[in-house]
Write an enzyme that holds these catalytic residues in place. Structure first.
Site, PDB file in Angstrom:
ATOM      1  N   PHE A   1       0.827  -1.208   0.000  1.00 45.02           N
ATOM      2  CA  PHE A   1       0.000   0.000   0.000  1.00 45.02           C
ATOM      3  C   PHE A   1       0.861   1.258   0.000  1.00 45.02           C
ATOM      4  O   PHE A   1       0.708   2.135  -0.856  1.00 45.02           O
ATOM      5  CB  PHE A   1      -0.923  -0.037   1.229  1.00 45.02           C
TER       6      PHE A   1
ATOM      7  N   TYR B   1       4.254  -7.214  16.970  1.00 38.50           N
ATOM      8  CA  TYR B   1       4.609  -6.360  15.841  1.00 38.50           C
ATOM      9  C   TYR B   1       5.418  -5.151  16.312  1.00 38.50           C
ATOM     10  O   TYR B   1       6.492  -4.854  15.776  1.00 38.50           O
ATOM     11  CB  TYR B   1       3.342  -5.908  15.123  1.00 38.50           C
TER      12      TYR B   1
ATOM     13  N   GLY C   1     -25.153   4.870   5.184  1.00 32.64           N
ATOM     14  CA  GLY C   1     -26.035   5.951   5.584  1.00 32.64           C
ATOM     15  C   GLY C   1     -26.987   5.611   6.702  1.00 32.64           C
ATOM     16  O   GLY C   1     -28.007   6.288   6.881  1.00 32.64           O
TER      17      GLY C   1
ATOM     18  N   SER D   1      -2.547  10.446   6.159  1.00 28.88           N
ATOM     19  CA  SER D   1      -2.847  10.017   4.796  1.00 28.88           C
ATOM     20  C   SER D   1      -1.573   9.496   4.163  1.00 28.88           C
ATOM     21  O   SER D   1      -0.462   9.947   4.489  1.00 28.88           O
ATOM     22  CB  SER D   1      -3.411  11.176   3.970  1.00 28.88           C
TER      23      SER D   1
END
Length: 316
Positions: free
Chosen positions: A10, A137, A186, A203
């Site tokens: 990613f 981790y 919604g 981000s």
């Protein structure tokens, strides 16, 4: 030349697309589609060693590859063994190869889990905060950091460590994607009372921008940097921002937090509930002041970009 590991992941894929104008060499098990065959080296981090000539013209290594989680791993009764194999030992092996080959700088993508799993509201983690990893981790990443600093002292290779919190962006999966999918429906959601916690997010655009800044910045050498969008939000605020980005109503039911705690005990989901109701904040003052850096993208812009891609993928 810049060598990147984890290029098909990613973060790695975003990094490659942002550095296409630079001279790149990608090492990994899967060749990214955007990379020509002559710029890719098939490389299993857990087994292989790079040839000396591979690193001859490399000035910077950006190490993004990692073992993130173990799912139904029957190879070991102790998950820490697998984490250490990839995140610690393989990282150390790669760094030693880089150092002996004369690589100038090694950028290591670590994790905020090195600092710990949570913070008290208003008391964020800082870059010099004592490491307190809780899970396998986080521990494997911390052990790698310690060994990298030793390598730096012995060989003189510059080390840059970046510890991101939750990373989101176009193509993000796991919990962020699941929550966005839920918000996209919604329907009323039970987060109306989770307003006092604070979470730092980053981000992938901002994270990659920081990584690129650290490639050449002289003040980045041998530093630990925390990174975020510099806009911490509560769970309720995060859901509201997602809803706005998705163009959906923001109905949140005021379910008391004690109800979450009760459910956690009944179904042994304390870890999930702690993340939902607890805080994890990072202070990026050191990063901004040392590098003269600030997030290129706001949280709202990042959410909007992620939401648009999410909706497009859904229609397909």
């Amino acid at each position: 030349m810049i060598l990147i590991t984890g290029g098909s992941g990613f973060i790695g894929s975003y990094l490659i697309s942002s550095l296409m104008s630079r001279s790149l060499l990608i090492c990994g098990r899967v060749k990214p589609p955007s990379i020509k065959a002559e710029k890719f080296i098939s490389f299993d981090l857990s087994k292989d060693l790079l040839k000396v000539e591979t690193l001859t013209n490399v000035q910077t290594v950006i190490h993004c590859a990692a073992h993130v989680h173990v799912m139904n791993d029957s190879s070991s009764s102790d998950p820490l063994i697998k984490f250490r194999q990839i995140n610690t030992q393989a990282t150390v092996n790669l760094a030693k190869q880089a150092a002996t080959a004369g690589v100038k700088r090694f950028i290591f993508l670590s994790s905020i889990k090195v600092n710990g799993e949570s913070t008290e509201p208003g008391i964020p983690f800082t870059s010099n905060y004592s490491a307190k990893p809780v899970d396998s981790y986080g521990l494997s990443k911390y052990e790698a950091e310690l060994e990298l600093m030793k390598i730096s002292q012995y060989y003189g290779m510059e080390i840059v460590i970046i510890r991101p919190p939750l990373v989101y962006g176009i193509g993000v999966k796991a919990n962020f994607s699941s929550l966005m999918n839920l918000v996209s429906k919604g329907v009323p959601l039970p987060f109306g009372c989770i307003t006092q916690n604070k979470r730092s997010l980053v981000s992938v655009t901002n994270l990659v921008d920081l990584i690129i800044t650290c490639i050449d910045h002289p003040e980045a050498a041998n530093q630990v940097f925390l990174v975020s969008d510099d806009n911490d939000v509560s769970t309720s605020e995060m859901v509201r921002e997602m809803a706005v980005a998705l163009g959906k109503p923001t109905w949140q039911l005021p379910i008391p937090i004690w109800c979450y705690k009760l459910v956690a005990k009944l179904f042994n989901k304390s870890e999930v509930v702690d993340r939902l109701t607890g805080s994890l904040q990072v202070d990026i003052s050191h990063t901004k002041e040392t590098l003269g850096w600030k997030p290129a993208q706001t949280l709202q812009e990042g959410f909007k970009q992620t939401a648009q891609a999410f909706l497009q993928a859904k229609t397909k």
